[in-house]
Design a protein around this motif. Sequence first.
Motif, mmCIF file in Angstrom:
data_model
loop_
_atom_site.group_PDB
_atom_site.id
_atom_site.type_symbol
_atom_site.label_atom_id
_atom_site.label_comp_id
_atom_site.label_asym_id
_atom_site.label_seq_id
_atom_site.Cartn_x
_atom_site.Cartn_y
_atom_site.Cartn_z
ATOM 1 N N ASP A 344 0.092 -19.722 16.849
ATOM 2 C CA ASP A 344 0.550 -19.585 18.234
ATOM 3 C C ASP A 344 0.556 -18.108 18.592
ATOM 4 O O ASP A 344 0.094 -17.263 17.813
ATOM 5 C CB ASP A 344 1.923 -20.250 18.455
ATOM 6 C CG ASP A 344 3.022 -19.720 17.541
ATOM 7 O OD1 ASP A 344 2.996 -18.518 17.212
ATOM 8 O OD2 ASP A 344 3.904 -20.509 17.138
ATOM 9 N N ALA A 345 1.099 -17.769 19.746
ATOM 10 C CA ALA A 345 1.065 -16.380 20.224
ATOM 11 C C ALA A 345 1.888 -15.436 19.364
ATOM 12 O O ALA A 345 1.730 -14.216 19.461
ATOM 13 C CB ALA A 345 1.550 -16.314 21.674
ATOM 14 N N SER A 346 2.747 -15.972 18.513
ATOM 15 C CA SER A 346 3.590 -15.095 17.689
ATOM 16 C C SER A 346 2.785 -14.325 16.645
ATOM 17 O O SER A 346 3.247 -13.318 16.127
ATOM 18 C CB SER A 346 4.692 -15.910 17.003
ATOM 19 O OG SER A 346 4.162 -16.803 16.050
ATOM 20 N N VAL A 347 1.550 -14.770 16.315
ATOM 21 C CA VAL A 347 0.775 -14.102 15.261
ATOM 22 C C VAL A 347 0.015 -12.877 15.765
ATOM 23 O O VAL A 347 -0.552 -12.137 14.970
ATOM 24 C CB VAL A 347 -0.226 -15.074 14.596
ATOM 25 C CG1 VAL A 347 0.488 -16.282 14.032
ATOM 26 C CG2 VAL A 347 -1.324 -15.502 15.571
ATOM 27 N N MET A 348 -0.007 -12.640 17.075
ATOM 28 C CA MET A 348 -0.739 -11.479 17.602
ATOM 29 C C MET A 348 -0.060 -10.185 17.153
ATOM 30 O O MET A 348 1.130 -10.008 17.385
ATOM 31 C CB MET A 348 -0.775 -11.519 19.128
ATOM 32 C CG MET A 348 -1.488 -12.697 19.729
ATOM 33 S SD MET A 348 -1.475 -12.576 21.540
ATOM 34 C CE MET A 348 -2.170 -14.183 21.966
ATOM 35 N N PRO A 349 -0.776 -9.253 16.554
ATOM 36 C CA PRO A 349 -0.156 -7.978 16.181
ATOM 37 C C PRO A 349 0.274 -7.167 17.398
ATOM 38 O O PRO A 349 1.294 -6.496 17.377
ATOM 39 C CB PRO A 349 -1.255 -7.249 15.401
ATOM 40 C CG PRO A 349 -2.219 -8.316 15.004
ATOM 41 C CD PRO A 349 -2.161 -9.354 16.081
ATOM 42 N N THR A 350 -0.520 -7.211 18.462
ATOM 43 C CA THR A 350 -0.186 -6.528 19.711
ATOM 44 C C THR A 350 -0.502 -7.449 20.876
ATOM 45 O O THR A 350 -1.389 -8.309 20.790
ATOM 46 C CB THR A 350 -0.972 -5.212 19.887
ATOM 47 O OG1 THR A 350 -2.378 -5.507 19.825
ATOM 48 C CG2 THR A 350 -0.617 -4.217 18.808
ATOM 49 N N ILE A 351 0.207 -7.252 21.966
ATOM 50 C CA ILE A 351 0.016 -8.095 23.139
ATOM 51 C C ILE A 351 -1.297 -7.736 23.835
ATOM 52 O O ILE A 351 -1.660 -6.564 23.919
ATOM 53 C CB ILE A 351 1.215 -7.933 24.101
ATOM 54 C CG1 ILE A 351 1.199 -9.007 25.190
ATOM 55 C CG2 ILE A 351 1.263 -6.549 24.704
ATOM 56 C CD1 ILE A 351 2.497 -9.066 25.976
ATOM 57 N N PRO A 352 -2.064 -8.703 24.316
ATOM 58 C CA PRO A 352 -3.314 -8.379 25.012
ATOM 59 C C PRO A 352 -3.051 -7.773 26.385
ATOM 60 O O PRO A 352 -1.962 -7.898 26.945
ATOM 61 C CB PRO A 352 -4.020 -9.737 25.128
ATOM 62 C CG PRO A 352 -2.947 -10.759 25.005
ATOM 63 C CD PRO A 352 -1.870 -10.161 24.156
ATOM 64 N N SER A 353 -4.070 -7.118 26.935
ATOM 65 C CA SER A 353 -3.945 -6.476 28.255
ATOM 66 C C SER A 353 -4.260 -7.472 29.363
ATOM 67 O O SER A 353 -5.143 -7.256 30.191
ATOM 68 C CB SER A 353 -4.881 -5.267 28.337
ATOM 69 O OG SER A 353 -4.566 -4.324 27.368
ATOM 70 N N GLY A 354 -3.526 -8.553 29.383
ATOM 71 C CA GLY A 354 -3.735 -9.595 30.369
ATOM 72 C C GLY A 354 -2.994 -10.840 29.953
ATOM 73 O O GLY A 354 -2.275 -10.860 28.947
ATOM 74 N N ASN A 355 -3.180 -11.902 30.728
ATOM 75 C CA ASN A 355 -2.531 -13.167 30.394
ATOM 76 C C ASN A 355 -2.958 -13.623 29.004
ATOM 77 O O ASN A 355 -4.153 -13.727 28.722
ATOM 78 C CB ASN A 355 -2.929 -14.213 31.436
ATOM 79 C CG ASN A 355 -2.055 -15.452 31.375
ATOM 80 O OD1 ASN A 355 -1.774 -15.959 30.283
ATOM 81 N ND2 ASN A 355 -1.638 -15.946 32.514
#
Length: 598
Positions: A344-355
Amino acid sequence: MGVARQPSLAANPYLVSFGELGNKVMLDENGPDALGFTQSMFMLTDGVRQCSAYSYIRPVKDRKNVFVLRHTCAIKILFNKKKRAVAVEAYRNNQKYVFKASKEIILCTGVFKTPQLLMLSGIGHKKHLESFNIKTVSDLPVGDNMQDHLAVSIIHRMDKSIVDPVVPLPTIIPFPVITGTVIIGLIFGKDTPYLLLACAVLFGYKPEICDSFNKQALGFYTFLTMLHPEPTGKVRLNTANPFDHPDITTGYYKNRSDLDKMVTFMKDYLRVGNTTFFTKVKGSFIDPGFVECKKYTFGSDEFLRCYILHATVSVYHSTSTCPMGSVVDSRLRVYKVSKLRVVDASVMPTIPSGNPNAAVIMIAEKASDMIKEDAHKFPSCKELKKDCVIADLPVGDNWQDHQAISVVHRTDKSIVDPVVPLPNIIPFPVVNGLVSLNKTKPYGEYQVFGLVIGKDTPYLLLACAIVFGYKPEICDSFNNQVLGSNSFYTLLTMLYPDSKGKIRLKSADPLDDPEITTDFYKKTSDLDKMVVFMRDYLRLSNTTFFTQVNASFIDPGFVECKNYTLGSDEFLRIFYMQQSVFIIRRVLVLWGVSSIVV
């Protein structure tokens, strides 16, 4: 997933206004250049809104191997003594169930519930878990690094409406939407409920704020969004009760620098009120009347700071509470336990520059491939509980290769015909030579392999990118500096490096590629030798012919080299490290043939 635009002529004057301020107005923000303004894209197909459930679950819901148990709350993951995830404990209709896993457990409960469930299961900060009498299975930084997009609502009142106030069909977005790199703009018509809905229901502002906006407004509702705020938040357990919400600390504006950036951003955005269209329709920024902000001059930095602190909300883009690298590995498997994966979104190391919606769908697509790959891998000898080793030999050691770097000279004068010849003819002259800097050695220690490339031909790019596999930015740098000129592309090759690599299995699957460790320049003696070799080779620039054609050594512009003087030993060392490649003559020596005869 269907993606479509719902174009509206009503959006054009607003796009023109942003263009008037020097911003780029573009047709599609999903191209190579994403900085600018356009009409928004929506997940629509044939007038029907798409979601992951509609697009992925609905087509397969009747499969025999798919079963969705509704009205069920997972409360804990169970592990055996070897820290293997073996079951999920859950409640349904006030009754407790245990669902056993034959292969692995995939956790996809979201940015807040995933860390909560991991912590309830014993995976998290040890001291935090112990404070709730939870036995630690794995001490990991679960719940740290929470990231989000912060948004401030700004509303402009317009005296004139260019939007049809009639409520359209349910399959149509009822108002034009503009999106920019860091803004979303909603164009509302007169006597429609959409401002109140967006303000109160969607983004959860207090009713009095939304009423104040609505009484003054007919116009343009904008969200100014900070895509990468500096401080991160965290998620912790509030209690050990799985039905209680977790404790969420956002960290918004913890750093004063973020607040100052938003003030600068908002001042820059408010310039849109001075554009031709906004002036024509008397567009004016609405002050909702925050009591705490009345003591400041309207529009001043102090007023804007106060406004931002009162008007900032989340746009529900939270990510990164169980990121790759600290909680899960590159295949999304939780560290220090087995058979447990997070998707899910919790595994992203950094937030993307958009939705993050599309990014989450991509993660799920990639995870599904990895889950299938891992499920069909051949079991190891250890898993089979069999001794598969026939002979203990140093197979894969002593891997040797010729190491090369590219050196390109730009020349003002060509002696090569730029016309592309027949297919059966090499399209450029090739120079080859062997060099030994140690005069006591009768054999060549180094090789010079030079291509004489004519003006306006594609051969430099082909050799650089396709034959030798350099990164595109390196080849583009070389090529851009020889456009309209001619070049001499040389590969300087070390034939007998001291450093040796190795080959190992990456998995037990024979269809998987092996793991190759080159160890280029592991021994500094190799790097020092190459520095001496290149300095000797660059003397070529001082020869009669190279001087006559104004030959000059091209620096591709490696960032890491900019701190050093061009041509110095330090510059040359970093130059090598950044662009050393294989020459495709890989030789695998297995300690001599006799050692592998079984």
